[in-house]
Design a protein around this motif. Structure first.
Motif, PDB file in Angstrom:
ATOM      1  N   SER A   1       0.905  -1.190   0.076  1.00  0.00           N
ATOM      2  CA  SER A   1       0.017  -0.091  -0.250  1.00  0.00           C
ATOM      3  C   SER A   1       0.714   1.433  -0.225  1.00  0.00           C
ATOM      4  O   SER A   1       2.196   1.318   0.379  1.00  0.00           O
ATOM      5  CB  SER A   1      -0.977  -0.256   0.936  1.00  0.00           C
ATOM      6  OG  SER A   1      -1.810   1.583   1.401  1.00  0.00           O
ATOM      7  N   LEU A   2       0.167   2.282  -1.115  1.00  0.00           N
ATOM      8  CA  LEU A   2       1.178   4.188  -0.796  1.00  0.00           C
ATOM      9  C   LEU A   2       0.048   4.352   0.085  1.00  0.00           C
ATOM     10  O   LEU A   2       0.847   6.267   0.039  1.00  0.00           O
ATOM     11  CB  LEU A   2       1.425   4.009  -2.200  1.00  0.00           C
ATOM     12  CG  LEU A   2       2.078   3.107  -3.058  1.00  0.00           C
ATOM     13  CD1 LEU A   2       2.357   3.197  -4.229  1.00  0.00           C
ATOM     14  CD2 LEU A   2       3.539   3.002  -2.370  1.00  0.00           C
TER      15      LEU A   2
ATOM     16  N   VAL B   1       9.640   9.370   0.696  1.00  0.00           N
ATOM     17  CA  VAL B   1      10.904   7.914   0.969  1.00  0.00           C
ATOM     18  C   VAL B   1      10.366   7.169   0.507  1.00  0.00           C
ATOM     19  O   VAL B   1      11.044   6.037  -0.152  1.00  0.00           O
ATOM     20  CB  VAL B   1      12.022   8.277   2.175  1.00  0.00           C
ATOM     21  CG1 VAL B   1      13.009   7.329   2.326  1.00  0.00           C
ATOM     22  CG2 VAL B   1      12.519   9.694   1.839  1.00  0.00           C
ATOM     23  N   SER B   2       9.056   6.327   1.919  1.00  0.00           N
ATOM     24  CA  SER B   2       9.153   5.863   1.642  1.00  0.00           C
ATOM     25  C   SER B   2       8.278   4.867   0.154  1.00  0.00           C
ATOM     26  O   SER B   2       8.418   3.941  -0.148  1.00  0.00           O
ATOM     27  CB  SER B   2       7.776   5.084   2.601  1.00  0.00           C
ATOM     28  OG  SER B   2       8.321   5.662   4.171  1.00  0.00           O
ATOM     29  N   ILE B   3       7.577   6.006  -0.689  1.00  0.00           N
ATOM     30  CA  ILE B   3       7.079   5.478  -1.858  1.00  0.00           C
ATOM     31  C   ILE B   3       8.263   5.233  -2.706  1.00  0.00           C
ATOM     32  O   ILE B   3       8.713   4.107  -3.532  1.00  0.00           O
ATOM     33  CB  ILE B   3       6.402   6.971  -2.578  1.00  0.00           C
ATOM     34  CG1 ILE B   3       5.378   6.568  -1.812  1.00  0.00           C
ATOM     35  CG2 ILE B   3       6.216   6.930  -3.679  1.00  0.00           C
ATOM     36  CD1 ILE B   3       4.213   8.490  -1.974  1.00  0.00           C
ATOM     37  N   LEU B   4       9.394   5.923  -2.687  1.00  0.00           N
ATOM     38  CA  LEU B   4      10.908   5.723  -3.287  1.00  0.00           C
ATOM     39  C   LEU B   4      11.923   4.404  -3.170  1.00  0.00           C
ATOM     40  O   LEU B   4      11.694   4.082  -4.194  1.00  0.00           O
ATOM     41  CB  LEU B   4      11.868   6.901  -3.144  1.00  0.00           C
ATOM     42  CG  LEU B   4      11.152   8.367  -4.163  1.00  0.00           C
ATOM     43  CD1 LEU B   4      12.458   9.655  -3.278  1.00  0.00           C
ATOM     44  CD2 LEU B   4      11.182   8.047  -5.221  1.00  0.00           C
ATOM     45  N   LYS B   5      10.901   4.436  -1.674  1.00  0.00           N
ATOM     46  CA  LYS B   5      12.066   2.607  -1.198  1.00  0.00           C
ATOM     47  C   LYS B   5      10.972   1.844  -1.473  1.00  0.00           C
ATOM     48  O   LYS B   5      11.528   0.582  -2.388  1.00  0.00           O
ATOM     49  CB  LYS B   5      12.228   2.701   0.108  1.00  0.00           C
ATOM     50  CG  LYS B   5      13.292   3.543   0.256  1.00  0.00           C
ATOM     51  CD  LYS B   5      13.208   3.556   2.306  1.00  0.00           C
ATOM     52  CE  LYS B   5      14.029   2.377   2.492  1.00  0.00           C
ATOM     53  NZ  LYS B   5      13.697   1.967   4.137  1.00  0.00           N
ATOM     54  N   THR B   6       9.868   2.084  -1.630  1.00  0.00           N
ATOM     55  CA  THR B   6       8.607   0.867  -2.555  1.00  0.00           C
ATOM     56  C   THR B   6       8.929   0.702  -3.939  1.00  0.00           C
ATOM     57  O   THR B   6       9.491  -0.631  -4.567  1.00  0.00           O
ATOM     58  CB  THR B   6       7.173   1.438  -1.620  1.00  0.00           C
ATOM     59  OG1 THR B   6       7.273   0.919  -0.865  1.00  0.00           O
ATOM     60  CG2 THR B   6       6.371   0.197  -2.109  1.00  0.00           C
ATOM     61  N   HIS B   7       8.930   1.566  -4.635  1.00  0.00           N
ATOM     62  CA  HIS B   7       9.229   1.159  -6.151  1.00  0.00           C
ATOM     63  C   HIS B   7      10.904   0.981  -6.460  1.00  0.00           C
ATOM     64  O   HIS B   7      11.100   0.072  -7.150  1.00  0.00           O
ATOM     65  CB  HIS B   7       9.488   2.513  -6.543  1.00  0.00           C
ATOM     66  CG  HIS B   7       8.261   3.523  -6.936  1.00  0.00           C
ATOM     67  ND1 HIS B   7       7.447   3.502  -6.312  1.00  0.00           N
ATOM     68  CD2 HIS B   7       7.848   3.673  -8.540  1.00  0.00           C
ATOM     69  CE1 HIS B   7       6.470   4.540  -6.790  1.00  0.00           C
ATOM     70  NE2 HIS B   7       6.417   3.784  -8.563  1.00  0.00           N
TER      71      HIS B   7
ATOM     72  N   LEU C   1      11.752   0.147 -10.722  1.00  0.00           N
ATOM     73  CA  LEU C   1      11.107   0.591 -11.043  1.00  0.00           C
ATOM     74  C   LEU C   1      11.268   1.792 -10.654  1.00  0.00           C
ATOM     75  O   LEU C   1      11.079   2.222  -9.714  1.00  0.00           O
ATOM     76  CB  LEU C   1       9.650   0.053 -10.131  1.00  0.00           C
ATOM     77  CG  LEU C   1       7.705   0.488 -10.979  1.00  0.00           C
ATOM     78  CD1 LEU C   1       7.994   0.386 -12.287  1.00  0.00           C
ATOM     79  CD2 LEU C   1       6.778  -0.050 -10.411  1.00  0.00           C
ATOM     80  N   SER C   2      10.802   2.933 -11.757  1.00  0.00           N
ATOM     81  CA  SER C   2      11.079   4.987 -11.166  1.00  0.00           C
ATOM     82  C   SER C   2       9.239   5.246 -10.817  1.00  0.00           C
ATOM     83  O   SER C   2       8.154   4.933 -11.553  1.00  0.00           O
ATOM     84  CB  SER C   2      11.593   5.249 -12.422  1.00  0.00           C
ATOM     85  OG  SER C   2      11.551   6.425 -12.618  1.00  0.00           O
ATOM     86  N   VAL C   3       9.429   6.069 -10.355  1.00  0.00           N
ATOM     87  CA  VAL C   3       8.285   6.784 -10.232  1.00  0.00           C
ATOM     88  C   VAL C   3       8.130   7.214 -11.466  1.00  0.00           C
ATOM     89  O   VAL C   3       6.755   8.011 -11.761  1.00  0.00           O
ATOM     90  CB  VAL C   3       8.156   7.957  -9.197  1.00  0.00           C
ATOM     91  CG1 VAL C   3       7.993   7.774  -7.837  1.00  0.00           C
ATOM     92  CG2 VAL C   3       9.525   8.958  -9.532  1.00  0.00           C
ATOM     93  N   THR C   4       8.628   8.271 -12.372  1.00  0.00           N
ATOM     94  CA  THR C   4       8.235   8.308 -13.981  1.00  0.00           C
ATOM     95  C   THR C   4       7.717   7.194 -14.516  1.00  0.00           C
ATOM     96  O   THR C   4       6.778   7.609 -15.272  1.00  0.00           O
ATOM     97  CB  THR C   4      10.187   8.318 -14.399  1.00  0.00           C
ATOM     98  OG1 THR C   4      10.871   7.596 -14.522  1.00  0.00           O
ATOM     99  CG2 THR C   4      10.347   9.718 -13.602  1.00  0.00           C
TER     100      THR C   4
END
Length: 481
Positions: A42-43, A49-55, A66-69
């Motif tokens: 879940s996001l 930082v948590s979102i970037l680490k999950t990616h 996997l990139s947020v882009t």
């Protein structure tokens, strides 16, 4: 500009994108009851930082970060759709779109992939279902945290009350403090206040009544405005149908036990047999943490390779039913000091497999050793397969199961060569396959399965409660069957 400057600029750009994701994720959750996932994680309410680490975690799975882009366009596409309550995995959307050869735009592909949650197909938001916790120990407090966290949309499950025995002065203040701070799982994410006069804990806006009772027969839940509730018994005091039926008081419709059930009480492992629960079943068990850890990967292996027999050895963290120092205990070894000894003990997980997987004819045996760590255990599952396989083949299969199968919420997969038990504190999966430790030789496979026996198990309990309450929303894109 140096290479380091390029890397830092790239990081800042991704931070900016992740920051812009947060309000979109929050709005979908609050207004439409949509939970945005990334590879089953879940996001919602996550930091930049948590979102970037999950990616970044995606590289553990398929070898590429996997990139947020890549995922942001799918998130934007979701906000433009008429979505109903659901869980939507933007990591899976990005992966399946990349593999699709039709040349569809992100918007068109997203609309097609989540069509089951839009327009005439969408389900309506339901009224929240009341939940009562009977007992407020290790599992009870973690389940409380999860219920409060998931109440953010105002729908789904609503924790209304906690039933405990009175323990003297400042009882409610001390219980609230244990909910607020945990030595293993850290601080509660939010605010907690206590109203001693009205015996109420207010957690992130959730009013939770603290009811004092020595026995279920002493409580009339309708007196507190509680109706048709699901009661979660965290005490383990009653484990058969007769004992658990004591909870079926005014205001309580169903009872869920957080321990292995006895007799004809169904033992449910979410992801494996939760769909066998009959609508009129009022009493069920979520089995044990170890059963939840071994049954999903056991089912996965049996489905693909067949299993002739197996043995599970659990190396389990110590628990509250052991003594801090040597003292009398009704069990022969558990009286010895838990933080100072490895303690051989029994496990009912192997025998519980038959209830969760009745079609599995293989004989599964089991034993357990308690060790001096406060949380996270490992199950070593030694299987004789019906056909030979290679290590690479089994690894690829389990990786794919963790990513795309109906068991992806139960089974995680890690390739980190230096992983140790504390790395899995807070894992929401029932078990995590350690790729580096896997052994396969001919028809013999040995799986090493980490599991947070407290938090991961609590997540499974909440999933079962969501299912039987009718507030378990569909996931898109649909997992491969």
């Amino acid at each position: 500009m140096t290479v380091n400057d390029d890397s830092f600029t790239n990081w800042k750009n991704r931070e900016e994108i992740a920051e812009s994701m947060i309000p979109l994720i929050g709005k979908l959750h609050r207004e439409r009851d949509v939970t945005v996932l990334l590879h089953s994680r879940s996001l919602v309410n996550k930091s930049v930082v948590s979102i970037l680490k999950t990616h970044r975690f995606a590289r553990q799975i398929d070898g590429a970060e996997l990139s947020v882009t890549e995922t942001m366009p799918f998130l934007r596409a979701l906000t433009a759709l008429d979505l109903g309550p659901s869980q939507i995995d933007i990591g899976m959307l990005a992966a399946t779109h990349k593999a699709d050869d039709r040349g569809l735009s992100v918007e068109a592909f997203t609309a097609e992939a989540v069509a089951g949650a839009t327009g005439a197909n969408k389900i309506e938001q339901r009224e929240p279902r009341d939940v009562v916790l009977y007992g407020f120990g290790r599992i009870g407090r973690l389940v409380a945290r999860l219920l409060i966290e998931k109440a953010g949309s105002g729908n789904g499950l609503r924790l209304r009350a906690i039933v405990v025995r009175g323990a003297g002065g400042e009882d409610i203040v001390k219980r609230a403090s244990l909910l607020r701070r945990d030595s293993i799982h850290g601080q509660f994410q939010g605010t907690i206040t206590v109203d001693e006069e009205n015996s109420t804990i207010l957690a992130n806006g959730n009013e939770i009544k603290v009811i004092y009772a020595d026995d279920p027969s002493q409580v009339d839940y309708t007196a507190y405005g509680i109706r048709d509730a699901i009661l979660i018994d965290n005490t383990g005091k009653w484990r058969d149908r007769e004992g658990l039926s004591k909870h079926l008081r005014p205001g309580i419709e169903k009872v869920v036990l957080t321990a292995p059930g006895k007799g004809d009480v169904p033992n449910i492992v979410h992801g494996v047999n939760h769909d066998t629960v009959k609508p009129d079943e009022q009493i069920l068990s979520c089995a044990s943490c170890t059963t939840n850890a071994i049954v999903p990967p056991l089912k996965a292996m049996a489905d693909e390779y067949g299993v002739l027999r197996g043995h599970v050895e659990t190396v389990h963290s110590f628990t509250n039913d052991q003594n801090l120092l040597d003292n009398y205990h009704k069990s022969e070894r558990r009286g010895r000091s838990a933080p100072l000894n490895m303690v051989i003990t029994e496990t009912g997980a192997a025998s519980a497999v038959a209830k969760a997987l009745p079609d599995l004819k293989a004989r599964i045996t089991g034993s357990s050793i308690r060790v001096p760590v406060p949380d996270v255990s490992i199950a070593i599952l030694n299987l004789q397969l019906a056909r030979e396989a290679s290590r690479a083949e089994v690894l690829d299969y389990l990786r794919e199961v963790s990513l795309t199968s109906p068991l992806k919420r139960q089974i995680d997969f890690i390739t980190a060569p230096d992983a140790v038990s504390s790395d899995f504190i807070g894992s929401r999966h029932a078990s995590i396959v350690d790729a580096g430790a896997l052994k396969v030789e001919g028809d013999n496979a040995i799986l090493y399965l980490w599991y947070d026996n407290e938090f991961g198990y609590s997540c499974q309990v909440v999933r079962v409660v969501q299912h039987v309450s009718g507030v378990e929303y569909p996931t898109f894109p649909s997992p491969a069957v």
